[in-house]
Motif scaffolding. Structure first.
Motif, PDB file in Angstrom:
ATOM      1  N   MET A  20      43.698  27.072  43.571  1.00 15.49           N
ATOM      2  CA  MET A  20      42.453  28.174  43.964  1.00 15.49           C
ATOM      3  C   MET A  20      43.570  29.629  43.304  1.00 15.49           C
ATOM      4  N   ALA A  21      44.806  29.755  44.294  1.00 12.79           N
ATOM      5  CA  ALA A  21      45.763  30.705  43.808  1.00 12.79           C
ATOM      6  C   ALA A  21      46.184  31.045  42.392  1.00 12.79           C
ATOM      7  N   TYR A  22      45.768  29.734  41.779  1.00 15.14           N
ATOM      8  CA  TYR A  22      45.835  30.365  39.802  1.00 15.14           C
ATOM      9  C   TYR A  22      45.088  30.718  39.291  1.00 15.14           C
ATOM     10  N   ILE A  23      43.965  30.233  40.013  1.00 11.18           N
ATOM     11  CA  ILE A  23      42.004  31.079  39.654  1.00 11.18           C
ATOM     12  C   ILE A  23      42.316  32.102  40.291  1.00 11.18           C
ATOM     13  N   ASP A  24      42.365  32.522  41.376  1.00 12.00           N
ATOM     14  CA  ASP A  24      42.372  34.166  41.905  1.00 12.00           C
ATOM     15  C   ASP A  24      43.455  35.162  41.767  1.00 12.00           C
ATOM     16  N   PHE A  25      44.251  34.301  41.144  1.00 11.08           N
ATOM     17  CA  PHE A  25      45.683  35.992  40.527  1.00 11.08           C
ATOM     18  C   PHE A  25      45.180  36.069  39.121  1.00 11.08           C
ATOM     19  N   LYS A  26      45.137  34.987  38.166  1.00 11.98           N
ATOM     20  CA  LYS A  26      44.705  35.188  36.665  1.00 11.98           C
ATOM     21  C   LYS A  26      43.600  36.131  36.541  1.00 11.98           C
ATOM     22  N   LEU A  27      42.384  35.676  37.231  1.00 12.02           N
ATOM     23  CA  LEU A  27      41.646  36.978  37.778  1.00 12.02           C
ATOM     24  C   LEU A  27      41.178  38.381  37.865  1.00 12.02           C
ATOM     25  N   ARG A  28      42.405  38.033  38.771  1.00 12.40           N
ATOM     26  CA  ARG A  28      42.624  39.484  39.819  1.00 12.40           C
ATOM     27  C   ARG A  28      43.827  40.791  38.559  1.00 12.40           C
ATOM     28  N   PHE A  29      44.190  39.753  37.693  1.00  5.60           N
ATOM     29  CA  PHE A  29      45.462  40.597  37.302  1.00  5.60           C
ATOM     30  C   PHE A  29      45.377  40.790  35.900  1.00  5.60           C
ATOM     31  N   THR A  30      44.803  39.713  34.373  1.00  4.89           N
ATOM     32  CA  THR A  30      44.352  39.480  34.046  1.00  4.89           C
ATOM     33  C   THR A  30      43.348  40.099  32.962  1.00  4.89           C
ATOM     34  N   GLY A  31      41.859  39.678  34.532  1.00  5.21           N
ATOM     35  CA  GLY A  31      40.878  40.627  34.290  1.00  5.21           C
ATOM     36  C   GLY A  31      39.571  38.740  33.662  1.00  5.21           C
ATOM     37  N   PHE A  32      40.545  37.789  33.355  1.00  7.61           N
ATOM     38  CA  PHE A  32      39.661  36.414  33.476  1.00  7.61           C
ATOM     39  C   PHE A  32      40.288  35.366  33.527  1.00  7.61           C
TER      40      PHE A  32
END
Length: 309
Positions: A20-32
């Motif tokens: 969940m943390a990885y999905i959240d991080f990837k969304l926030r800092f790469t946009g998708f």
């Protein structure tokens, strides 16, 4: 359930929390994010990756939506509510070196302290906007504080890459205002606004940045003006062996940074004579011994290798 925290997840199911943390991080800092990202990171099959996406949506229902043009789940910026708390510097470090769940938990393996750490030096909001624009290929508008003019100038930039010089986080970008590739400081980018409608053209890509793509060889020796003890200390600090020299390569776009951080003397004989006549006593750690080669390799590059603008 949408108000669950990362700490709660960590206590209940550490494996799920990491995903969940990885999905959240990837969304926030790469946009998708897409299923292949979860496969690359955790080795999840397509069905398992889809399950993780669904689980994340249950926890943070307003954080992402499917974008057909990207063929991926994209951040919904206006309603995004972070699951994990991460500072900007940690985020940049993971973008550069890979996602690390241990960076999200304050449990060092050995006693540790960082000297001169300034909390909240970087705005995580501004940083995330800049890194998303790098990943997605669109522009940002910013009131950039220029060190050369001491003004907050309105600029349209196409960020391309991140750089860490050991002290400061920098981003390389194409400056729409003057049509040049330059270095910019994250801390000097104020009031950052994303412009997803202004897409990066091919001639503004990093592949077209000659300074960035030109690797310049440098031959450095401890400066002769240092005492023998100072020269010996520098050899120990920089791991110089019996040859008493360092040979390395650096991007032309970053030469100025290295020159100033390492106190490299690249003056010509006439410049040295002039400084001597004016009694200018500058401190140097190294002497650049292949200046002619460096000059030849950089003479046809655009004149922006001297500073962070």
């Amino acid at each position: 359930m949408n108000k669950i925290s990362f700490l709660q997840l960590q206590n209940e199911d550490s494996s799920l929390a990491e995903r969940m943390a990885y999905i959240d991080f990837k969304l926030r800092f790469t946009g998708f994010i897409n299923r292949s990202d979860l496969n690359d990171m955790f080795g999840l099959a397509e069905a398992a990756a889809s399950k993780m996406m669904k689980k994340y949506t249950e926890i943070r229902p307003n954080n992402m939506e499917y974008n057909r043009s990207l063929r991926a789940n994209a951040i919904t910026i206006d309603t995004f509510e972070p699951l994990i708390i991460v500072d900007a510097e940690t985020a940049l470090g993971m973008l550069a070196n890979g996602f690390n769940k241990h960076k999200l938990i304050d449990k060092p393996m050995l006693s540790y302290s960082r000297v001169g750490n300034i909390p909240n030096k970087l705005s995580v909001d501004s940083v995330s906007k800049i890194t998303r624009s790098i990943s997605c290929g669109y522009a940002i508008h910013t009131n950039y504080h220029s060190t050369s003019s001491n003004k907050k100038e309105q600029r349209t930039l196409f960020p391309l890459a991140i750089v860490f010089d050991g002290k400061h986080w920098i981003f390389r970008a194409y400056n729409e205002n003057d049509g040049r590739f330059k270095n910019f400081s994250f801390t000097n980018a104020l009031n950052v606004i994303e412009d997803s409608n202004l897409i990066r053209d091919s001639f503004k890509e990093l592949a077209q940045d000659k300074e960035w793509n030109t690797q310049v060889p440098l031959l450095l020796i401890p400066h002769k003006n240092l005492t023998k003890q100072q020269q010996q200390d520098i050899k120990l600090d920089f791991g110089i062996k019996d040859e008493s020299k360092i040979i390395l390569t650096e991007r032309a776009a970053l030469l100025w940074i290295l020159k100033n951080q390492w106190f490299i003397d690249d003056r010509t004989d006439s410049e040295i004579l002039k400084d001597t006549e004016l009694n200018k006593c500058k401190f140097y750690k190294f002497k650049l011994t292949n200046k002619d080669m460096v000059d030849v390799m950089t003479e046809n590059l655009q004149p922006t290798i001297d500073n962070i603008k």
